[in-house]
Scaffold this motif. Structure first.
Motif, PDB file in Angstrom:
ATOM      1  N   THR A  26       4.263   0.924  -0.852  1.00  0.00           N
ATOM      2  CA  THR A  26       4.665  -0.170   0.041  1.00  0.00           C
ATOM      3  C   THR A  26       6.021  -0.760  -0.301  1.00  0.00           C
ATOM      4  O   THR A  26       6.527  -1.617   0.422  1.00  0.00           O
ATOM      5  CB  THR A  26       3.615  -1.298   0.026  1.00  0.00           C
ATOM      6  N   THR A  47       6.094  -6.199   5.210  1.00  0.00           N
ATOM      7  CA  THR A  47       5.345  -5.674   4.077  1.00  0.00           C
ATOM      8  C   THR A  47       3.877  -5.506   4.433  1.00  0.00           C
ATOM      9  O   THR A  47       3.241  -4.541   4.005  1.00  0.00           O
ATOM     10  CB  THR A  47       5.511  -6.593   2.848  1.00  0.00           C
ATOM     11  N   LYS A  50       3.483  -2.244   6.157  1.00  0.00           N
ATOM     12  CA  LYS A  50       3.566  -1.141   5.191  1.00  0.00           C
ATOM     13  C   LYS A  50       2.288  -1.048   4.364  1.00  0.00           C
ATOM     14  O   LYS A  50       1.797   0.049   4.088  1.00  0.00           O
ATOM     15  CB  LYS A  50       4.769  -1.330   4.267  1.00  0.00           C
ATOM     16  N   LEU A  51       1.768  -2.199   3.977  1.00  0.00           N
ATOM     17  CA  LEU A  51       0.536  -2.248   3.191  1.00  0.00           C
ATOM     18  C   LEU A  51      -0.631  -1.680   3.999  1.00  0.00           C
ATOM     19  O   LEU A  51      -1.404  -0.852   3.502  1.00  0.00           O
ATOM     20  CB  LEU A  51       0.257  -3.695   2.780  1.00  0.00           C
ATOM     21  N   ALA A  54      -0.280   2.096   4.276  1.00  0.00           N
ATOM     22  CA  ALA A  54      -0.605   2.768   3.009  1.00  0.00           C
ATOM     23  C   ALA A  54      -2.109   2.776   2.745  1.00  0.00           C
ATOM     24  O   ALA A  54      -2.626   3.707   2.132  1.00  0.00           O
ATOM     25  CB  ALA A  54       0.127   2.093   1.851  1.00  0.00           C
TER      26      ALA A  54
END
Length: 143
Positions: A26, A47, A50-51, A54
């Motif tokens: 991330t 973020t 992205k988290l 992932a």
């Protein structure tokens, strides 16, 4: 109903990722992942997306304590990331608001996810075409 820290930790464990590996995936530090899992920090939208990616879950699942489906609204995250990539943070906020406002259309109905996805895909296509037409007509802003 689990909260953000528990959902992050559980999803990470399910994937067999260490906290360091999740941080690397991330683009945040191990310390930040630890803080997420302890409830000391909450990520910004970029973020968070992205988290969620992932962890193979939706950002809604992570942030909405009443959401128990890890895949609910997961396609929405892709639309927001695409808009951010192509049109900057403002584009991401615009498409997020547009998609949020459109959710009211489905209130109280039992519409299959595939039909919702088609609707959101059409909405995203219209958004992109409008942005591209505006770019051709008015050009890019000078930075």
């Amino acid at each position: 109903m689990a909260a953000f820290p528990e959902k992050v930790k559980h999803a990470r464990s399910e994937l067999g990722l260490t906290q360091a590996e999740l941080g690397e995936a991330t683009g945040v530090s191990l310390r930040t992942i630890l803080d997420y899992e302890k409830g000391k920090k909450v990520p910004r939208q970029t973020t968070l997306l992205k988290l969620a990616r992932a962890l193979n879950v939706s950002s809604r699942f992570l942030t909405d304590d009443s959401c128990d489906d890890p895949l609910e609204d997961i396609s929405r995250d892709s639309y927001i990331m695409d808009a951010r990539r192509n049109y900057g943070a403002k584009g991401g906020r615009e498409i997020d608001a547009l998609l949020s406002e459109s959710l009211a259309l489905f209130a109280g109905g039992d519409i299959p996810q595939e039909e919702k996805d088609r609707f959101f895909e059409a909405l995203m296509t219209a958004y992109v075409k409008s942005k591209e037409a505006a770019k051709k007509t008015y050009g890019r802003k000078k930075e």
